[in-house]
Design a protein around this motif. Sequence first.
Motif, PDB file in Angstrom:
ATOM      1  N   ARG A 174       0.835  -1.202   0.000  1.00 21.77           N
ATOM      2  CA  ARG A 174       0.000   0.000   0.000  1.00 21.77           C
ATOM      3  C   ARG A 174       0.881   1.267   0.000  1.00 21.77           C
ATOM      4  NH1 ARG A 174      -5.009  -0.672  -1.923  1.00 21.77           N
ATOM      5  NH2 ARG A 174      -6.027  -2.473  -0.980  1.00 21.77           N
ATOM      6  N   ALA A 175       1.956   1.235   0.772  1.00 19.83           N
ATOM      7  CA  ALA A 175       2.860   2.379   0.816  1.00 19.83           C
ATOM      8  C   ALA A 175       3.470   2.635  -0.569  1.00 19.83           C
ATOM      9  CB  ALA A 175       3.965   2.146   1.843  1.00 19.83           C
ATOM     10  N   LYS A 176       3.832   1.552  -1.255  1.00 24.08           N
ATOM     11  CA  LYS A 176       4.417   1.706  -2.598  1.00 24.08           C
ATOM     12  C   LYS A 176       3.401   2.276  -3.574  1.00 24.08           C
ATOM     13  CE  LYS A 176       7.355  -0.581  -5.993  1.00 24.08           C
ATOM     14  NZ  LYS A 176       6.667  -0.055  -7.191  1.00 24.08           N
ATOM     15  N   GLU A 177       2.128   1.909  -3.432  1.00 23.74           N
ATOM     16  CA  GLU A 177       1.093   2.490  -4.289  1.00 23.74           C
ATOM     17  C   GLU A 177       1.058   4.012  -4.135  1.00 23.74           C
ATOM     18  OE1 GLU A 177      -2.282  -1.079  -4.560  1.00 23.74           O
ATOM     19  OE2 GLU A 177      -2.579   0.614  -3.193  1.00 23.74           O
ATOM     20  N   ILE A 178       1.170   4.473  -2.877  1.00 20.68           N
ATOM     21  CA  ILE A 178       1.141   5.915  -2.621  1.00 20.68           C
ATOM     22  C   ILE A 178       2.381   6.587  -3.211  1.00 20.68           C
ATOM     23  CG2 ILE A 178       1.139   7.688  -0.834  1.00 20.68           C
ATOM     24  CD1 ILE A 178      -0.352   5.635   0.959  1.00 20.68           C
ATOM     25  N   SER A 179       3.550   6.011  -2.963  1.00 19.37           N
ATOM     26  CA  SER A 179       4.781   6.617  -3.498  1.00 19.37           C
ATOM     27  C   SER A 179       4.785   6.590  -5.019  1.00 19.37           C
ATOM     28  CB  SER A 179       6.016   5.914  -2.933  1.00 19.37           C
ATOM     29  OG  SER A 179       6.144   4.598  -3.434  1.00 19.37           O
ATOM     30  N   ASP A 180       4.295   5.486  -5.614  1.00 23.84           N
ATOM     31  CA  ASP A 180       4.231   5.400  -7.079  1.00 23.84           C
ATOM     32  C   ASP A 180       3.293   6.457  -7.656  1.00 23.84           C
ATOM     33  OD1 ASP A 180       5.983   3.288  -7.046  1.00 23.84           O
ATOM     34  OD2 ASP A 180       4.473   1.745  -7.482  1.00 23.84           O
ATOM     35  N   ARG A 215       1.491  10.334  18.863  1.00 20.78           N
ATOM     36  CA  ARG A 215       1.626  11.710  19.356  1.00 20.78           C
ATOM     37  C   ARG A 215       0.266  12.401  19.481  1.00 20.78           C
ATOM     38  NH1 ARG A 215       5.547  11.959  15.133  1.00 20.78           N
ATOM     39  NH2 ARG A 215       4.150  13.364  13.974  1.00 20.78           N
ATOM     40  N   ASN A 216      -0.761  11.719  18.966  1.00 17.52           N
ATOM     41  CA  ASN A 216      -2.114  12.284  18.927  1.00 17.52           C
ATOM     42  C   ASN A 216      -2.127  13.634  18.196  1.00 17.52           C
ATOM     43  OD1 ASN A 216      -4.870  12.126  19.380  1.00 17.52           O
ATOM     44  ND2 ASN A 216      -4.766  13.254  21.308  1.00 17.52           N
ATOM     45  N   ASP A 217      -1.429  13.655  17.056  1.00 16.68           N
ATOM     46  CA  ASP A 217      -1.337  14.866  16.242  1.00 16.68           C
ATOM     47  C   ASP A 217      -2.555  14.902  15.303  1.00 16.68           C
ATOM     48  OD1 ASP A 217      -0.690  16.936  14.490  1.00 16.68           O
ATOM     49  OD2 ASP A 217       1.457  16.517  14.608  1.00 16.68           O
ATOM     50  N   VAL A 218      -3.653  15.472  15.782  1.00 18.26           N
ATOM     51  CA  VAL A 218      -4.922  15.446  15.060  1.00 18.26           C
ATOM     52  C   VAL A 218      -4.819  16.144  13.712  1.00 18.26           C
ATOM     53  CG1 VAL A 218      -7.334  16.157  15.133  1.00 18.26           C
ATOM     54  CG2 VAL A 218      -6.225  15.319  17.207  1.00 18.26           C
ATOM     55  N   HIS A 224      -3.696  13.612   6.424  1.00 18.67           N
ATOM     56  CA  HIS A 224      -3.444  12.344   5.732  1.00 18.67           C
ATOM     57  C   HIS A 224      -4.745  11.714   5.230  1.00 18.67           C
ATOM     58  CE1 HIS A 224       0.741  11.571   7.774  1.00 18.67           C
ATOM     59  NE2 HIS A 224       0.750  12.550   6.900  1.00 18.67           N
ATOM     60  N   GLU A 225      -5.776  11.779   6.036  1.00 18.88           N
ATOM     61  CA  GLU A 225      -7.061  11.191   5.638  1.00 18.88           C
ATOM     62  C   GLU A 225      -7.622  11.861   4.392  1.00 18.88           C
ATOM     63  OE1 GLU A 225      -9.718  11.149   8.956  1.00 18.88           O
ATOM     64  OE2 GLU A 225      -8.410   9.859  10.179  1.00 18.88           O
ATOM     65  N   GLN A 226      -7.343  13.142   4.235  1.00 17.22           N
ATOM     66  CA  GLN A 226      -7.808  13.878   3.052  1.00 17.22           C
ATOM     67  C   GLN A 226      -7.078  13.423   1.781  1.00 17.22           C
ATOM     68  OE1 GLN A 226      -7.289  18.041   3.931  1.00 17.22           O
ATOM     69  NE2 GLN A 226      -8.592  17.942   5.767  1.00 17.22           N
ATOM     70  N   LEU A 227      -5.887  12.874   1.958  1.00 17.22           N
ATOM     71  CA  LEU A 227      -5.085  12.445   0.809  1.00 17.22           C
ATOM     72  C   LEU A 227      -5.399  11.020   0.356  1.00 17.22           C
ATOM     73  CD1 LEU A 227      -1.587  13.800   1.961  1.00 17.22           C
ATOM     74  CD2 LEU A 227      -3.175  14.874   0.335  1.00 17.22           C
ATOM     75  N   LEU A 228      -6.143  10.293   1.185  1.00 14.94           N
ATOM     76  CA  LEU A 228      -6.378   8.878   0.920  1.00 14.94           C
ATOM     77  C   LEU A 228      -7.830   8.623   0.523  1.00 14.94           C
ATOM     78  CD1 LEU A 228      -4.402   7.452   3.962  1.00 14.94           C
ATOM     79  CD2 LEU A 228      -3.721   7.266   1.562  1.00 14.94           C
ATOM     80  N   LYS A 229      -8.037   7.435  -0.059  1.00  9.61           N
ATOM     81  CA  LYS A 229      -9.400   7.021  -0.391  1.00  9.61           C
ATOM     82  C   LYS A 229      -9.471   5.498  -0.384  1.00  9.61           C
ATOM     83  CE  LYS A 229      -8.428   7.282  -5.368  1.00  9.61           C
ATOM     84  NZ  LYS A 229      -8.840   7.878  -6.666  1.00  9.61           N
ATOM     85  N   THR A 238      -8.042   2.509  10.677  1.00  8.19           N
ATOM     86  CA  THR A 238      -8.023   1.336  11.569  1.00  8.19           C
ATOM     87  C   THR A 238      -6.696   1.243  12.327  1.00  8.19           C
ATOM     88  OG1 THR A 238      -9.534   0.117  10.123  1.00  8.19           O
ATOM     89  CG2 THR A 238      -8.203  -1.180  11.662  1.00  8.19           C
ATOM     90  N   MET A 239      -5.594   1.451  11.603  1.00 11.74           N
ATOM     91  CA  MET A 239      -4.286   1.357  12.243  1.00 11.74           C
ATOM     92  C   MET A 239      -4.106   2.455  13.284  1.00 11.74           C
ATOM     93  SD  MET A 239      -2.713  -1.291  11.050  1.00 11.74           S
ATOM     94  CE  MET A 239      -1.014  -0.977  11.496  1.00 11.74           C
ATOM     95  N   ASN A 240      -4.507   3.678  12.956  1.00 10.67           N
ATOM     96  CA  ASN A 240      -4.363   4.777  13.914  1.00 10.67           C
ATOM     97  C   ASN A 240      -5.239   4.564  15.143  1.00 10.67           C
ATOM     98  OD1 ASN A 240      -2.413   6.369  12.624  1.00 10.67           O
ATOM     99  ND2 ASN A 240      -3.929   7.277  11.268  1.00 10.67           N
ATOM    100  N   HIS A 241      -6.431   4.037  14.925  1.00  4.92           N
ATOM    101  CA  HIS A 241      -7.315   3.744  16.058  1.00  4.92           C
ATOM    102  C   HIS A 241      -6.678   2.692  16.971  1.00  4.92           C
ATOM    103  CE1 HIS A 241     -10.943   3.062  18.379  1.00  4.92           C
ATOM    104  NE2 HIS A 241     -10.838   1.765  18.119  1.00  4.92           N
ATOM    105  N   SER A 242      -6.077   1.668  16.367  1.00  6.12           N
ATOM    106  CA  SER A 242      -5.433   0.608  17.147  1.00  6.12           C
ATOM    107  C   SER A 242      -4.249   1.154  17.940  1.00  6.12           C
ATOM    108  CB  SER A 242      -4.976  -0.519  16.217  1.00  6.12           C
ATOM    109  OG  SER A 242      -4.348  -1.556  16.940  1.00  6.12           O
TER     110      SER A 242
END
Length: 249
Positions: A174-180, A215-218, A224-229, A238-242
């Motif tokens: 998934r990270a590579k998809e974003i960088s690509d 860090r709870n950097d809201v 980041h959420e705005q950049l993803l879909k 899910t990962m951040n919640h965990s």
Amino acid sequence: MQIVIIGSGNVAYHLAKAFTLKGIPVAQLFGRNEKELSKISEELNIPYSTDHLEKADLYIICVSDHSVEEVSKIIPGKDFLVAHTSGSLPKEILAGEYRKSSFYPLQTFSKSKELEYEKIPFFVEAENDEDQKLLLDLASKISERVMESTHEKRKYIHLTAVFACNFVNHLFSRAKEISDSQEIPFDYFLPLIDETVQKIHTIEPKEAQTGPAVRNDVRILQLHEQLLKDESLEIYKTMNHSIQKMYEL
């Protein structure tokens, strides 16, 4: 001891190679995929067959979990030991009158990737003490990390491996998809990945956690959420919640 390896995939290849490098003879490779069997046979100088199963003292079944039971039925007789290499199946899945066991190497295997076999943990389970010792001794010839394990414990070993390996590798994808998508070479992230993995050799994973969630950097989390879909956004949330739940943030 006559050993036959059943299968032609990644585990079969690496197990055959590990035995060969340590001078442990493999009497035969057996399976359906003649093309792959032929490649392994040529590299490791081990006879192979797709239709005639040699007699052996130990048969090691290296096939996918859903095929183990069916493949185990092709081994006739009872005066020998059969082991599967699955992390999640009980030894009782083996369908024969022979002695049943498990010989589980904890590693991710690819034929194209060289491995240090002495560092691969092996988990062994058998029906009696004699077979248990035989498998422990065999594993100890190729690995420095060998231990007994019940099926119940092995299920948790395999579950841990899925989190530590399969899920992590999916995150790499998934990270590579974003960088690509931004034409950023993924190679630039390899030092970060390497350092992350190296850190947990000396620091507890929970203590090594960094990033905006811990860090709870809201502000950064929302950016980041705005950049993803789609799936990546759901994974991110899910990962951040965990992470935040683990650290009670």
